[in-house]
Design a protein around this motif. Sequence first.
Motif, PDB file in Angstrom:
ATOM      1  N   PHE A 251     -34.756  99.603  -6.494  1.00  0.00           N
ATOM      2  CA  PHE A 251     -34.813  99.772  -6.787  1.00  0.00           C
ATOM      3  C   PHE A 251     -35.710 101.275  -7.921  1.00  0.00           C
ATOM      4  O   PHE A 251     -36.141 102.256  -7.736  1.00  0.00           O
ATOM      5  CB  PHE A 251     -36.056  98.872  -8.288  1.00  0.00           C
ATOM      6  CG  PHE A 251     -36.108  98.731 -10.312  1.00  0.00           C
ATOM      7  CD1 PHE A 251     -34.470  99.583 -10.386  1.00  0.00           C
ATOM      8  CD2 PHE A 251     -36.539  98.436 -11.041  1.00  0.00           C
ATOM      9  CE1 PHE A 251     -34.719  99.714 -11.350  1.00  0.00           C
ATOM     10  CE2 PHE A 251     -36.187  98.122 -12.195  1.00  0.00           C
ATOM     11  CZ  PHE A 251     -35.134  98.674 -12.813  1.00  0.00           C
ATOM     12  N   LEU A 252     -34.935 102.331  -8.914  1.00  0.00           N
ATOM     13  CA  LEU A 252     -34.401 103.352  -7.941  1.00  0.00           C
ATOM     14  C   LEU A 252     -34.688 103.724  -9.763  1.00  0.00           C
ATOM     15  O   LEU A 252     -33.383 104.581 -10.950  1.00  0.00           O
ATOM     16  CB  LEU A 252     -32.966 104.505  -8.196  1.00  0.00           C
ATOM     17  CG  LEU A 252     -32.861 103.927  -6.372  1.00  0.00           C
ATOM     18  CD1 LEU A 252     -31.513 104.657  -6.006  1.00  0.00           C
ATOM     19  CD2 LEU A 252     -33.858 104.582  -5.704  1.00  0.00           C
ATOM     20  N   LYS A 253     -35.968 103.831  -9.929  1.00  0.00           N
ATOM     21  CA  LYS A 253     -36.427 103.912 -11.991  1.00  0.00           C
ATOM     22  C   LYS A 253     -36.652 105.323 -11.821  1.00  0.00           C
ATOM     23  O   LYS A 253     -36.150 105.578 -13.290  1.00  0.00           O
ATOM     24  CB  LYS A 253     -37.922 103.443 -11.794  1.00  0.00           C
ATOM     25  CG  LYS A 253     -37.676 101.702 -11.409  1.00  0.00           C
ATOM     26  CD  LYS A 253     -39.070 101.551 -11.852  1.00  0.00           C
ATOM     27  CE  LYS A 253     -39.557  99.837 -11.297  1.00  0.00           C
ATOM     28  NZ  LYS A 253     -40.894  99.781 -11.244  1.00  0.00           N
TER      29      LYS A 253
ATOM     30  N   PRO B 167     -28.687  99.342  -4.321  1.00  0.00           N
ATOM     31  CA  PRO B 167     -30.031  99.534  -4.865  1.00  0.00           C
ATOM     32  C   PRO B 167     -29.845  99.628  -6.715  1.00  0.00           C
ATOM     33  O   PRO B 167     -28.900  99.348  -6.802  1.00  0.00           O
ATOM     34  CB  PRO B 167     -29.962 100.817  -4.735  1.00  0.00           C
ATOM     35  CG  PRO B 167     -29.323 100.982  -3.747  1.00  0.00           C
ATOM     36  CD  PRO B 167     -28.592 100.209  -3.414  1.00  0.00           C
ATOM     37  N   ALA B 168     -30.794  98.752  -7.443  1.00  0.00           N
ATOM     38  CA  ALA B 168     -30.470  99.377  -8.418  1.00  0.00           C
ATOM     39  C   ALA B 168     -31.390 100.240  -9.320  1.00  0.00           C
ATOM     40  O   ALA B 168     -31.611 100.376  -8.646  1.00  0.00           O
ATOM     41  CB  ALA B 168     -31.478  97.942  -9.088  1.00  0.00           C
TER      42      ALA B 168
ATOM     43  N   ARG C 193     -29.960  98.302 -17.055  1.00  0.00           N
ATOM     44  CA  ARG C 193     -29.742  97.956 -15.103  1.00  0.00           C
ATOM     45  C   ARG C 193     -28.419  97.755 -14.993  1.00  0.00           C
ATOM     46  O   ARG C 193     -27.482  97.183 -15.355  1.00  0.00           O
ATOM     47  CB  ARG C 193     -30.667  96.723 -14.035  1.00  0.00           C
ATOM     48  CG  ARG C 193     -32.637  97.208 -15.439  1.00  0.00           C
ATOM     49  CD  ARG C 193     -33.010  96.546 -14.172  1.00  0.00           C
ATOM     50  NE  ARG C 193     -32.937  95.018 -14.293  1.00  0.00           N
ATOM     51  CZ  ARG C 193     -34.020  93.961 -14.707  1.00  0.00           C
ATOM     52  NH1 ARG C 193     -34.570  93.746 -13.950  1.00  0.00           N
ATOM     53  NH2 ARG C 193     -33.089  92.367 -14.913  1.00  0.00           N
ATOM     54  N   ALA C 194     -28.656  98.084 -13.134  1.00  0.00           N
ATOM     55  CA  ALA C 194     -26.947  98.369 -13.152  1.00  0.00           C
ATOM     56  C   ALA C 194     -26.919  98.338 -11.778  1.00  0.00           C
ATOM     57  O   ALA C 194     -28.023  99.250 -10.563  1.00  0.00           O
ATOM     58  CB  ALA C 194     -25.943  99.787 -12.932  1.00  0.00           C
ATOM     59  N   ALA C 195     -25.974  97.889 -10.614  1.00  0.00           N
ATOM     60  CA  ALA C 195     -26.123  98.200  -8.975  1.00  0.00           C
ATOM     61  C   ALA C 195     -25.295  99.294  -8.728  1.00  0.00           C
ATOM     62  O   ALA C 195     -23.942  99.677  -8.837  1.00  0.00           O
ATOM     63  CB  ALA C 195     -25.571  96.345  -8.949  1.00  0.00           C
TER      64      ALA C 195
END
Length: 558
Positions: free
Chosen positions: A129-131, A200-201, A218-220
């Motif tokens: 998860f790339l925040k 990755p999200a 959020r997106a994929a």
Amino acid sequence: MIGARLLFLGVLLSSVPSLVGLIPSVDRVSGPALAAQPSLPKSAAALSVARRYAEALASGDRVAAAQLDFACQYRMVSASARRLTAFPPPSASVYAECWEPLAKAHETAIERREQGMDGLWPGAGNLVFLKEDLSLYPASVFVMDLLGLSPPAGGLRIEPESSLPLPAGSFRIRDDAPPMAAPATLVRLRVTYKDPLTSPATYAPGAYRWTNTVKRPRAALKAVTVKWVVLSGLKKLGFPGDAAVVNLPVTASTDTHPSVPFVTETGGYVAQSGAWWTPADAPGVLIAAVGRASRFPDLRERMAMLNRVLIVDPAQPEALTALTRDLYQAILNDGAAAHNMQVSDQALAVRFNELYWNTYSQTTRMEISLGMEVGGLSKPTPADFLYRMIPAMEKLAQVRPEDLENRLRLGNAYRWNNDQLAAIATHQALLQQFPPERAALRARALIELAWSKIAKVAWNRIFDDPVIVEAYQEAEEAFKLTDRPIDKFAAAFTMAYGLAFAPKRDNHAMLDHLIEARGWYLQLAGASQESWRYLLSNDTLKGLIETDPSFKPLLAAG
């Protein structure tokens, strides 16, 4: 003569980019790194090195990755008192040591916290998860082994995109050593993720970045272009390999010292290169994922898979239906666990548990308002179920307005969330859709509308609010309309409960309605005298029944 040489040089240079297209794409990321091809032109050779490095990272090949990583080769050279002519054997500890800083850098992108009902497949410990802004991550994060080894058949595809010569990179092996220079090439690779369920999200493109009171969408991630600087000609400088990729610097730059190595470009995400999965990209995969989720015994796993589907297609009706159904049932189950009454009939259990939340949400509200994260709890609460369920129900009501059960339950959810006007409006709109000849549906909508109006008065304590009279009238109409015992009971009980908040309470009328409700209730399969007495023990009715002797027969057996 000079003109002829310039013409020849121009033809030669123009032919170099065309060689890049001759490099095959990598459709899988497992297996050993490909052998180097030193005969290729520098730009093509640099692309090959970067591709092999990315492939090694994605497949978890620590030896191959270390041998193509500048920081690792630098570690080998600086630790050796003599010139290295070959790499250490694969069993050497240096390869594990070189992998550690990579793993540490990648760890920042791996979600390990329990996310409750907001979790995403493949779940804590496996979700990338790339925040942060994508430009803040090293390029290796986008091809880490957690992504590369995920199914199907390796989770990503790597394709060379372009290369560009740079000014030479420079570094010192030791502080007292002279500076060294190595030719540098900026390489771009396109990374495409094969599966929307394991890619990755990120936060959705365009989502706000700063503090807010609502959750960010959020997106994929489907594909990105990453860039690396490749240094070549290293063997003559005493390195065991001739080329290496600059991924993480050996040392970061400070106010007094440049980074090692010093290069004019840094690697990472190429701005504006990201592409995200859309509903049209893999509709079959999403539908299959919903079916797969239904077989998971654990609610959190089901939610994680359904949430993953919904970040790709927020309007996927099967996922919305499954998610809202499971969460509504989870709320009812928690109600059953709280009151601990045995109600064996499924239909009566649903109505009984709904009545529990109707009365509870008007009083202490703790369980239905305090979420896991805010409360510092170890598992999701009914509030977590409610907060995740409401937006999904709203979306389902837009996508499938013909799903009347969802819209009825949405009104109930608004009521339990103390969103009074939305609850009333939702049930009022449903009621207007049901003609008189649809007596069963109309009676159900009338009962729910009455409860939504009662909830408004019960919480606000404005007893001259005209909606309390309307609530009584709607419950009364429902009682006359229906011939179903369960609705007869619910309507009579609703009338009695609503009278507790009337401006001029009529205890005799309340008693009559409760006697009527008791008669219908005890006819129902799964009902018992014990569970009936529990219905009278809520905070609204308990004090009245215990202080007025005329209500005592309601508690008697038989």
